[in-house]
Design an enzyme around this catalytic site. Structure first.
Site, short mmCIF file in Angstrom:
data_model
loop_
_atom_site.label_atom_id
_atom_site.label_comp_id
_atom_site.label_asym_id
_atom_site.label_seq_id
_atom_site.Cartn_x
_atom_site.Cartn_y
_atom_site.Cartn_z
N TYR A 58 0.48 -1.74 0.09
CA TYR A 58 -0.46 -0.15 0.04
C TYR A 58 0.73 1.17 -0.03
O TYR A 58 -0.10 2.35 -0.55
CB TYR A 58 -1.08 -0.11 1.25
CG TYR A 58 -2.29 -0.65 0.83
CD1 TYR A 58 -3.44 -0.13 0.07
CD2 TYR A 58 -2.63 -2.21 1.46
CE1 TYR A 58 -4.14 -0.85 0.09
CE2 TYR A 58 -4.11 -2.75 0.86
CZ TYR A 58 -4.94 -2.42 0.55
OH TYR A 58 -5.50 -2.87 -0.05
N HIS A 103 -14.58 3.66 -0.29
CA HIS A 103 -14.06 2.22 -0.03
C HIS A 103 -12.55 3.17 0.35
O HIS A 103 -11.83 2.13 0.81
CB HIS A 103 -13.48 1.73 -1.63
CG HIS A 103 -14.12 1.08 -2.06
ND1 HIS A 103 -14.48 0.39 -3.72
CD2 HIS A 103 -15.95 0.57 -1.45
CE1 HIS A 103 -15.69 -0.12 -3.39
NE2 HIS A 103 -16.20 -0.40 -2.84
N CYS A 121 -6.18 1.34 13.09
CA CYS A 121 -5.49 0.42 13.46
C CYS A 121 -6.76 -0.87 13.11
O CYS A 121 -7.64 -0.50 13.99
CB CYS A 121 -6.25 1.51 15.26
SG CYS A 121 -4.75 0.15 16.08
N CYS A 161 -7.77 -1.56 17.15
CA CYS A 161 -8.32 -0.75 17.92
C CYS A 161 -9.57 0.43 17.27
O CYS A 161 -10.49 0.76 17.48
CB CYS A 161 -8.31 0.41 19.22
SG CYS A 161 -7.43 1.31 18.36
N THR A 207 -16.79 2.66 -13.86
CA THR A 207 -16.19 2.10 -13.30
C THR A 207 -17.07 0.22 -14.71
O THR A 207 -18.32 0.69 -14.24
CB THR A 207 -17.33 2.33 -11.32
OG1 THR A 207 -17.60 1.29 -11.22
CG2 THR A 207 -18.29 2.49 -12.67
P1 OAD Z 1 -12.36 -2.15 -12.46
O1 OAD Z 1 -11.30 -2.48 -13.01
O2 OAD Z 1 -12.69 -3.39 -12.25
O3 OAD Z 1 -13.02 -0.92 -13.48
C1 OAD Z 1 -12.83 -0.48 -14.23
C2 OAD Z 1 -13.32 0.21 -15.78
O4 OAD Z 1 -12.67 1.53 -15.98
C3 OAD Z 1 -13.58 0.20 -16.84
O5 OAD Z 1 -15.32 -0.66 -16.95
C4 OAD Z 1 -12.75 0.01 -17.68
O6 OAD Z 1 -14.03 -0.90 -18.60
C5 OAD Z 1 -13.40 1.48 -17.42
N1 OAD Z 1 -11.58 2.22 -17.79
C6 OAD Z 1 -10.17 1.86 -18.20
N2 OAD Z 1 -9.98 3.27 -18.85
C7 OAD Z 1 -10.72 4.27 -18.65
C8 OAD Z 1 -10.85 5.30 -19.51
N3 OAD Z 1 -9.75 6.18 -19.81
N4 OAD Z 1 -11.74 6.37 -18.81
C9 OAD Z 1 -12.80 5.42 -18.82
N5 OAD Z 1 -13.15 4.55 -17.89
C10 OAD Z 1 -12.55 3.51 -18.62
O7 OAD Z 1 -12.59 -0.71 -11.15
P2 OAD Z 1 -13.47 -0.28 -10.40
O8 OAD Z 1 -14.68 -0.65 -11.29
O9 OAD Z 1 -13.41 0.97 -9.30
O10 OAD Z 1 -12.48 -1.76 -4.43
O11 OAD Z 1 -13.19 -1.54 -9.57
C11 OAD Z 1 -14.43 -1.73 -8.31
C12 OAD Z 1 -14.23 -1.81 -7.21
O12 OAD Z 1 -12.98 -3.09 -7.16
C13 OAD Z 1 -12.57 -1.13 -6.76
O13 OAD Z 1 -13.28 0.04 -6.09
C14 OAD Z 1 -11.67 -1.70 -5.80
C15 OAD Z 1 -11.56 -3.09 -6.39
O14 OAD Z 1 -11.63 -4.38 -5.78
C16 OAD Z 1 -11.51 -2.05 -3.63
O15 OAD Z 1 -10.35 -1.39 -2.78
C17 OAD Z 1 -12.69 -1.98 -2.20
#
Ligand code: OAD
Length: 263
Positions: A68, A119, A127, A130, A196
């Site tokens: 991280y 998220h 922590c 705690c 997303t």
């Molecule tokens: P993903 O990696 O699942 O999806 C990314 C999305 O962004 C896909 O639909 C791509 O097509 C799109 N994408 C890629 N390039 C792009 C661009 N230039 N402009 C617009 N869109 C683009 O990521 P998330 O949907 O954010 O959770 O994933 C959701 C969660 O899964 C995250 O928050 C994380 C992960 O596990 C936690 O950390 C709890």
């Protein structure tokens, strides 16, 4: 201008309350990898079970903390892109709530205010024992390598190990953030869902929740993520080409510059 773009400009232009819901795709063009891209995504190279669960931290806290720190260093080197900037600009002049699944701070660095992080955030460790968030915490220098093991610092209150303040698989979303997000979603007229894949719940419920409450939903993504319908539209393309263009097309007819408000 395509008829969908025209429809979206008119919907967003006429909306009283707007929600912008973002995922990793919005930060992709700032150089931060998404999760599920089959070639460049984080999960193409890493196993989430080994890095993004409480169990992983229990088994190897130094590996997780180091990973991280490396991700935080990546974010620190990145700069907000044109899509982050256009959204920030929209928040200065309109009733806009930004809800993000991202743990980076690029919306804030672009100038968006009151961003809801579903998220968690890379900036606020807590922590493991705690669950408190230390009031004053400064990170070690950013590190260069992805698999460097670094022992996490200790909680100033209970001496437990500090963990990243992000939501891991199997964990609940931060209650206050979720409550605010649901309220804004149920009260908006238009929701823009940007970058997303919509597969991680409960965050992925947000667009459906907006639709059920009677709002229009516009998906902005290089991939067509849903089949369009009368209240659900798709603008297929990159966030940095579509979002700034939308905001430009909605600019006041006076052509006046929009300035960042003084805090
Ligand atoms: P993903 O990696 O699942 O999806 C990314 C999305 O962004 C896909 O639909 C791509 O097509 C799109 N994408 C890629 N390039 C792009 C661009 N230039 N402009 C617009 N869109 C683009 O990521 P998330 O949907 O954010 O959770 O994933 C959701 C969660 O899964 C995250 O928050 C994380 C992960 O596990 C936690 O950390 C709890």
């Amino acid at each position: 201008m395509s008829s969908t773009v025209e429809a979206v400009v008119s919907l967003v232009g006429g909306a009283k309350r707007i929600v912008v819901f973002t995922g990793a795709g919005i930060s992709a063009e700032s150089g931060i990898p998404t999760f599920r891209d089959p070639l460049t995504g984080i999960w193409a190279r890493q196993d989430p079970e080994k890095l993004e669960t409480a169990n992983a931290f229990r088994e190897d806290a130094a590996l997780v903390w180091g990973w991280y720190l490396w991700r935080r260093a990546q974010v620190a080197q990145a700069v907000p892109n044109a899509a982050h900037q256009a959204i920030a600009q929209l928040t200065w002049t309109r009733d806009v709530t930004v809800i993000t699944q991202n743990i980076d701070d690029l919306h804030e660095r672009a100038g968006a205010v009151d961003v809801i992080h579903l998220h968690g955030s890379l900036e606020q460790p807590k922590c493991f024992a705690c669950h408190r968030t230390p009031t004053a915490f400064s990170f070690e220098e950013p590190i260069a390598s992805e698999d460097m093991r670094i022992e996490p610092p200790r909680c100033p209150r209970c001496r437990g190990k500090l963990r990243p303040g992000v939501v891991w698989f199997g964990e609940e979303l931060p209650a206050v953030a979720w409550k605010k997000a649901v309220l804004a979603t149920k009260n908006c007229d238009v929701l823009l869902s940007i970058g997303t894949s919509g597969v991680v719940f409960p965050a992925a419920e947000i667009p459906t929740m907006a639709l059920r409450a009677g709002a229009y939903v516009v998906h902005i993504n290089p991939v067509q993520v849903v089949q369009p319908s009368c209240r659900e539209l798709c603008l297929v393309g990159r966030a940095t080409e579509i979002v700034p263009a939308l905001v430009f097309l909605m600019r006041p007819s006076t052509g006046a510059q929009v300035e960042r408000p003084v805090p």
